[in-house]
Enzyme design. Structure first.
Site, mmCIF file in Angstrom:
data_model
loop_
_atom_site.group_PDB
_atom_site.id
_atom_site.type_symbol
_atom_site.label_atom_id
_atom_site.label_comp_id
_atom_site.label_asym_id
_atom_site.label_seq_id
_atom_site.Cartn_x
_atom_site.Cartn_y
_atom_site.Cartn_z
ATOM 1 N N ASP A 238 0.720 -1.213 0.188
ATOM 2 C CA ASP A 238 -0.248 -0.031 0.041
ATOM 3 C C ASP A 238 0.942 1.152 -0.046
ATOM 4 O O ASP A 238 1.756 1.480 0.930
ATOM 5 C CB ASP A 238 -0.851 -0.127 1.112
ATOM 6 C CG ASP A 238 -1.852 1.042 1.188
ATOM 7 O OD1 ASP A 238 -2.945 0.776 0.617
ATOM 8 O OD2 ASP A 238 -1.651 2.434 1.859
ATOM 9 N N ILE A 239 0.615 2.103 -0.948
ATOM 10 C CA ILE A 239 1.262 3.492 -0.853
ATOM 11 C C ILE A 239 1.192 4.316 0.351
ATOM 12 O O ILE A 239 -0.071 4.640 0.623
ATOM 13 C CB ILE A 239 0.935 4.199 -2.330
ATOM 14 C CG1 ILE A 239 1.299 3.278 -3.621
ATOM 15 C CG2 ILE A 239 1.715 5.468 -2.438
ATOM 16 C CD1 ILE A 239 1.013 3.885 -4.771
ATOM 17 N N GLU A 282 -4.652 2.529 -4.256
ATOM 18 C CA GLU A 282 -3.317 2.626 -4.201
ATOM 19 C C GLU A 282 -2.847 1.502 -3.420
ATOM 20 O O GLU A 282 -1.623 1.089 -3.239
ATOM 21 C CB GLU A 282 -2.885 3.484 -3.172
ATOM 22 C CG GLU A 282 -3.090 3.510 -1.757
ATOM 23 C CD GLU A 282 -4.579 4.174 -1.561
ATOM 24 O OE1 GLU A 282 -4.805 4.420 -0.302
ATOM 25 O OE2 GLU A 282 -5.387 4.164 -2.205
#
Length: 369
Positions: A238-239, A282
């Site tokens: 996950d960003i 994301e």
């Protein structure tokens, strides 16, 4: 010279449609039956020379059929049989001497040659046959059939044979064109079907597989891991603070960043049995099959450093001046019926939560796995 050699050049069987393959096999059997029948009839009526010719032609057809059955070389067999028919009818024309309209039987040569061999090679056989037949029949004007074979008869033979051959050539050319159009249409249909399937299982922005493909593949990959006694590792990436990134830089820049992260995943994880996905937004994921759990964990954990080293500016981040990611990793060993593969997602998601709670820009390995 090249055109003459085309008589015996074997084309790939795939160049011939299924219709022609059926015709060829039927033609071989038909020539065996007919030549054998003619041989018996001529023998009974004491036409011994004709019976001998028919017998030789029947033997050639039988040997060609046996050769085709043993080797599967349909084209060479039909070339031999066609040449055999050309020789047979030339000898037949000489022996019969045009009695009782016997030359009418020669119309079967272009029909057989073109349908069995295709328009190009069939035309060559027809031209060869009629060149020799016309020369032979012209030479015997006012001689054959006790002088009843006249120039007018010869002209009729030439015109009728030419028109028939031309009609057969056009007919076969139209069939070939129709076959090519059909194959082209089917190829476009297959391509379109593949494109639709690809679109249904890939993320349009990044080109990675999507959540739907993950749902389809996870059970298959777990079965493969169990069969090959491999560990199956699943990770979620996950960003960090990506919502802030979009708000600060805009969604177009955000999409470009998602593509860059996806490219890193594709380059870093590229073995045939390993897959990476974009789950949505994301959030990305990957599946790796391996018998080295610790090495796989290290390999996945390197992604945090690799992505940070891209130096993608992220002034809205609370932990770094550059874009970072958090990763949750889970592994199942010795898969069996008691371990549900769905636990992988649960473990990895819990490890991802731990990585974010622990400060982000790091990976965590699920202890429950």
């Amino acid at each position: 010279m090249k055109n003459i050699l085309d008589f015996f050049i074997l084309e790939k069987e795939s160049d011939f449609c299924n219709r022609r393959s059926i015709v060829i096999k039927f033609a071989l059997i038909a020539t065996i039956v007919l030549f054998s029948l003619f041989a018996c009839i001529n023998l009974l009526i004491q036409q011994y020379w004709a019976a001998i010719i028919d017998s030789i032609s029947a033997v050639v057809s039988i040997l060609s059929y046996i050769y085709m059955q043993k080797t599967g070389n349909i084209l060479l067999s039909i070339r031999i049989v066609t040449f055999n028919i050309v020789v047979f009818f030339l000898v037949f024309a000489y022996i019969s001497q045009a009695t009782h309209f016997s030359l009418i039987w020669t119309i079967f040569v272009p029909i057989f040659a073109i349908i069995s061999n295709g328009k190009k090679v069939g035309l060559y056989f027809s031209l060869l046959f009629y060149t020799l037949l016309f020369a032979l029949s012209y030479h015997y004007i006012n001689v054959w059939n006790a002088g009843e074979w006249h120039f007018v008869d010869w002209v009729r033979l030439v015109l009728a044979s030419t028109i028939l051959t031309l009609c057969m050539y056009i007919y076969e050319a139209l069939l070939d064109a129709a076959q090519q159009d059909l194959q082209l249409a089917r190829a476009k249909e297959r391509q379109r079907s593949e494109e639709l399937h690809q679109q249904s299982v890939t993320d349009q922005l990044t080109g990675l597989y999507n959540r739907r493909y993950y749902d389809n593949m996870i059970d298959k990959l777990s079965f493969l891991a169990k069969r090959q006694e491999l560990c199956i590792t699943f990770f979620i990436l996950d960003i960090d603070y990506f919502k802030y990134y979009n708000d600060y830089y805009g969604h177009i820049k955000g999409d470009e960043t998602l593509i860059q992260v996806a490219n890193v995943l594709q380059e870093h994880i590229q073995r045939g049995d390993d897959f990476v996905f974009r789950l949505g937004g994301e959030e990305f994921a990957g599946i790796i099959l391996s018998n080295e759990k610790e090495k796989t964990h290290q390999w996945i954990s390197q992604l945090t450093t690799i992505i940070e080293n891209l130096k993608i500016e992220h002034k809205a981040s609370k932990i770094s001046d550059f874009l970072t990611v958090s990763i949750g990793i889970a592994t199942l060993e010795h898969l069996d019926g008691e371990k549900n593969i769905d636990l992988l997602y649960k473990y990895a998601d819990k490890a991802l939560y731990a990585a974010k709670y622990g400060g982000r820009n790091q990976s965590r390995i699920a202890q429950e796995s």
